[in-house]
Write a protein that holds these residues in place. Structure first.
Motif, PDB file in Angstrom:
ATOM      1  N   SER A 287       0.826  -1.196   0.000  1.00 37.78           N
ATOM      2  CA  SER A 287       0.000   0.000   0.000  1.00 37.78           C
ATOM      3  C   SER A 287       0.864   1.252   0.000  1.00 37.78           C
ATOM      4  N   TYR A 288       0.349   2.293  -0.594  1.00 38.38           N
ATOM      5  CA  TYR A 288       1.041   3.572  -0.709  1.00 38.38           C
ATOM      6  C   TYR A 288       0.425   4.647   0.183  1.00 38.38           C
ATOM      7  N   PHE A 289      -0.775   4.347   0.797  1.00 35.55           N
ATOM      8  CA  PHE A 289      -1.457   5.412   1.545  1.00 35.55           C
ATOM      9  C   PHE A 289      -2.345   4.895   2.677  1.00 35.55           C
ATOM     10  N   SER A 290      -2.329   3.593   2.965  1.00 32.46           N
ATOM     11  CA  SER A 290      -3.140   3.045   4.054  1.00 32.46           C
ATOM     12  C   SER A 290      -2.305   3.016   5.325  1.00 32.46           C
ATOM     13  N   THR A 291      -2.774   3.714   6.355  1.00 31.99           N
ATOM     14  CA  THR A 291      -1.943   3.907   7.544  1.00 31.99           C
ATOM     15  C   THR A 291      -2.475   3.234   8.800  1.00 31.99           C
ATOM     16  N   CYS A 292      -3.641   2.620   8.754  1.00 28.92           N
ATOM     17  CA  CYS A 292      -4.227   2.019   9.954  1.00 28.92           C
ATOM     18  C   CYS A 292      -3.239   1.048  10.608  1.00 28.92           C
ATOM     19  N   ALA A 293      -3.015   1.234  11.917  1.00 27.64           N
ATOM     20  CA  ALA A 293      -2.093   0.356  12.641  1.00 27.64           C
ATOM     21  C   ALA A 293      -2.573  -1.085  12.629  1.00 27.64           C
ATOM     22  N   CYS A 294      -3.875  -1.284  12.429  1.00 25.30           N
ATOM     23  CA  CYS A 294      -4.436  -2.639  12.413  1.00 25.30           C
ATOM     24  C   CYS A 294      -3.835  -3.496  11.303  1.00 25.30           C
ATOM     25  N   LEU A 295      -3.332  -2.869  10.245  1.00 27.53           N
ATOM     26  CA  LEU A 295      -2.771  -3.614   9.123  1.00 27.53           C
ATOM     27  C   LEU A 295      -1.378  -4.180   9.425  1.00 27.53           C
ATOM     28  N   SER A 296      -0.825  -3.824  10.576  1.00 32.05           N
ATOM     29  CA  SER A 296       0.481  -4.357  10.975  1.00 32.05           C
ATOM     30  C   SER A 296       0.361  -5.725  11.627  1.00 32.05           C
ATOM     31  N   ASN A 297      -0.856  -6.218  11.775  1.00 28.89           N
ATOM     32  CA  ASN A 297      -1.091  -7.527  12.393  1.00 28.89           C
ATOM     33  C   ASN A 297      -0.672  -8.621  11.407  1.00 28.89           C
ATOM     34  N   ARG A 298       0.509  -9.182  11.626  1.00 20.99           N
ATOM     35  CA  ARG A 298       1.036 -10.174  10.698  1.00 20.99           C
ATOM     36  C   ARG A 298       0.242 -11.484  10.730  1.00 20.99           C
ATOM     37  N   ALA A 299      -0.424 -11.778  11.839  1.00 18.86           N
ATOM     38  CA  ALA A 299      -1.238 -13.001  11.912  1.00 18.86           C
ATOM     39  C   ALA A 299      -2.429 -12.912  10.969  1.00 18.86           C
ATOM     40  N   LYS A 300      -3.027 -11.718  10.864  1.00 18.90           N
ATOM     41  CA  LYS A 300      -4.195 -11.530   9.997  1.00 18.90           C
ATOM     42  C   LYS A 300      -3.812 -11.171   8.577  1.00 18.90           C
TER      43      LYS A 300
END
Length: 576
Positions: free
Chosen positions: A164-177
């Motif tokens: 992604s070039y512009f999605s910043t939600c910290a939730c996306l750092s969840n490597r399990a999901k």
């Protein structure tokens, strides 16, 4: 349950015993160029999906979108530009041609899923069904966090890397999901810390917040609230907006602002969602508010006008680093519908930019443009539109880095060494490349690009955290995004905020605005908490008999009890 159903549909869509059998297809226009290795792209070229009614008695109609977004269209062109630049490079993927297929998301998670399924199942331009592996080696997507959550969730189990070039939600750092998600923009985990440090720096104790009604806004405000609570700062209200909200819903948020005593408001909202609120704030002449912006709108072109500046002038916010790509400008000015009459989105861009209709128009965009037909002699070479300003690229530069990160990962897979190595010998055939290998190599990729940036991803797929501090200033009648400092992480894990305070243009002029729920209690009085109110809201009442408060701002725990002092002295004298 819904995710399981979607996964099952995707498996049906991709899986057969000896080849791929397509059960159906989404009718999606695309920017397409065939290559030996394909990279997909999803961008919100149109930023609003027009709702449709489904009767379930016939096949659903195709998706219709409106609101052509020049900013997002430029992102598509930067992706194409970077791919063409790599194809001309003799050291990066030599003798291998990268191709692309770019689709429109309409800024809708649902339509983003359609686009992701279309890309994963193979190019409609290619009738080959020899392999069931995804037709793309990697995907560059998406702008909004909700859209990226949809893509990363559906393609993650199939090991397709998403950058992604512009999605910043910290939730996306969840490597399990989201095991295959990467990004070239820092996580909101870091932006929340930066915003909290800014609020603390200027002593603001009473803050209003605006969030978008999606994953980006809700998670961003939640992270910010958690950070400022540690500092004893109170959040007065949380207003919620969305680009598809009715006027009544927007007016409720405006009324919330008017009724509050806050003088500082943080808007953690994408540009498309905050713009309707901005127009209403200006319309009702609500001034005197110091606005703080998240990276999603603080440098956007559409709201950066003298009209909006009336209420939002002096706004502060954090943005990712900027970069100039001089060679991009001639590429952009050469965009012309006459070059490729079938190129998606280009005709709409031309109508908006030039003001006339090119021949063979087939896109029904709803754009408000002139009705005149073009003569064929129109050119963009001398246009002064901000679209062609390539000196302060931020999100566009993120797209550029995403393409190069994928290219370097592919190069190391094919040639078993970083680009620029001595031997150029293939150790992996192109046909043998699998998406899971690209994902693994992206996790390890590290290179210095031609602008001096060290490009890499941490264990959660995030780049290093670094932001510029932007201030809205009016210069020569134009809104300028002036860089006045930065926020960055250090080697020991700490964060440093550097800002040139004397150069800030505040909403209140040269004076730093104040935002407190209650004024500081003077000497001789103490704080008395108001029932049902946040800790930042209190009354000041005289100190009780026998006690004093010898400095301003002392609360109940900050009082000095003189009776106890006398007892201590008496005890000391007794010992003597």
């Amino acid at each position: 349950m819904q995710r399981a159903v979607l996964l099952s549909l995707l498996i049906l869509y991709l899986n057969t015993a000896s080849g791929c059998e397509r059960f159906g297809r989404f009718d999606m226009t695309s920017l397409f160029k065939r290559g030996e290795i394909m990279i997909g792209g999803i961008f919100p070229v149109f930023n609003k999906e027009i709702g449709s009614t489904y009767t379930f008695e016939s096949e659903p109609p195709g998706v219709k979108c409106e609101g052509f977004d020049l900013r997002a269209f430029r992102w598509t062109q930067v992706m194409i530009f970077a791919i063409e630049e790599i194809n001309k490079d003799h050291t990066l993927l030599p003798d291998i041609t990268l191709g692309y297929r770019i689709l429109n998301s309409c800024a809708s998670p649902t339509n983003t899923l359609r686009a992701a399924l279309t890309l994963a199942s193979g190019q409609e331009e290619n009738n080959s069904t020899l392999s069931c592996s995804p037709a793309i080696s990697a995907l560059i997507a998406e702008s909004g966090s909700s859209q990226s959550l949809a893509v990363a969730g559906i393609l993650g189990p199939f090991q397709v890397p998403v950058v992604s070039y512009f999605s910043t939600c910290a939730c996306l750092s969840n490597r399990a999901k989201y095991p295959t998600f990467f990004r070239t923009i820092p996580s909101d985990y870091f932006q929340a810390k930066a915003l909290a440090a800014l609020v603390k720096r200027f002593g603001w104790q009473w803050i209003g917040t605006i969030q978008s009604d999606n994953d980006y806004g809700r998670n961003g405000i939640l992270a910010f609230t958690e950070e400022v609570k540690k500092l004893g700062i109170c959040v007065a209200f949380v207003g919620t907006v969305l680009r598809t909200y009715t006027v009544d819903k927007i007016l409720k948020v405006v009324e919330m602002i008017k009724q509050s005593t806050v003088k500082v408001i943080l808007a953690f909202v994408p540009e498309g969602d905050i713009y309707p609120l901005m127009k209403e704030v200006v319309k009702q002449n609500i001034t005197g508010i110091q606005w703080i912006g998240s990276e999603a709108w603080i440098t956007a072109t559409r709201p950066s006008t003298p009209e909006i500046y009336q209420a939002f002038g002096g706004a502060l916010g954090f943005v990712m680093q900027k970069m100039a790509i001089p060679t991009l400008k001639p590429f952009l000015t050469n965009i012309n519908p006459n070059t490729d009459l079938s190129a998606a989105f280009v005709r709409t861009f031309w109508e908006i930019m030039v003001g006339c209709k090119p021949a063979l128009r087939s896109e029904n965009t709803g754009a408000d443009v002139a009705n005149d037909m073009c003569t064929g002699n129109e050119t963009l070479l001398y246009s002064q539109d901000a679209f062609f300003n390539v000196t302060q690229l931020r999100v566009s530069y993120n797209v550029y880095k995403a393409v190069y990160a994928i290219a370097h990962a592919l190069h190391e897979l094919v040639f078993c060494q970083p680009a620029g190595g001595e031997a150029v010998r293939q150790c992996l055939n192109i046909s043998e490349i699998q998406s899971k290998q690209v994902t693994a190599q992206l996790q390890r990729v590290r290179f210095l690009n031609k602008f001096g940036d060290n490009v890499f991803f941490d264990e959660n797929g995030n780049p290093p955290a670094s932001y510029d501090i932007i201030n809205w200033q009016l210069r020569d009648g134009q809104v300028q995004h002036v860089t006045l400092g930065n926020f960055a992480s250090s080697a020991n894990g700490d964060y440093k905020l550097s800002i040139r305070e004397e150069e800030i243009v505040w909403r209140t002029g040269k004076l730093v605005p104040s935002s407190v729920c209650s004024i500081v209690c003077p000497v001789g009085t103490r704080k008395a908490q108001i029932k049902g109110k946040p800790l930042c809201c209190f009354d000041c009442i005289p100190c009780a008999d026998g006690t004093i408060a010898n400095s301003t701002g002392k609360g109940e725990n900050g009082q000095i009890y003189t009776n106890y002092i006398f007892l201590v002295f008496a005890y000391i004298l007794h010992l003597k």
